[in-house]
Design a protein around this motif. Structure first.
Motif: not given
Length: 150
Positions: A42-43, A46, A121, A123-124
């Motif tokens: 996910n990071a 993104k 966490q 950041y996402t």
């Protein structure tokens, strides 16, 4: 909080890539790596959307599933490179770079797993489930031969 810890909490490309590196390194030996790999994926996705990282090509996977040939997407993020699973569009638009170069390595970093998870966490927006499904499953109950199960 000291100045070094404050600096690490900034959402810079350098700090995020170090956090992804730390999470990825720990996920390889974790008992339950699913959340760590999801956090990494996910990071990176993104960061790709925000143009902080870019997909450079496809590599043959070192550990393919079921002994089949498989490719991974190579993502450059700051001074680091990572692999993520490819999409159909990746096969159409990215060049295939062949086998992974065994001599290229990511720079070493010293970041605690807790700090790395906290940073990613934040950041996402992903949250870790603190209560995974029961950790000690219930033992089966065996009935005597001929007894009803109801």
């Amino acid at each position: 909080m000291d100045s070094q810890a404050k600096q690490k909490m900034e959402l810079t490309v350098s700090n995020l890539s170090q956090a992804i590196f730390t999470v990825n390194r720990h996920a390889k030996t974790a008992i339950n790596p699913k959340f760590l790999y999801t956090l990494k994926k996910n990071a990176l996705n993104k960061m790709i959307q925000e143009k902080k990282a870019n997909k450079t090509g496809l590599h043959f996977s070192r550990n393919p599933k079921f002994s089949q040939q498989q490719s991974d997407v190579l993502v450059e993020c700051g001074d680091y490179t990572f692999h993520i699973p490819p999409t159909k569009e990746d096969f159409e638009h990215l060049p295939h770079l062949g086998h992974l170069d065994q001599h290229s390595r990511n720079p070493k970093t010293r970041m605690s797993l807790n700090l790395a998870k906290q940073l990613l966490q934040e950041y996402t927006g992903l949250k870790e489930d603190k209560n995974p499904r029961s950790t000690n499953p219930q033992k089966p109950v065996f009935k005597k031969l001929g007894d009803s199960f109801f």
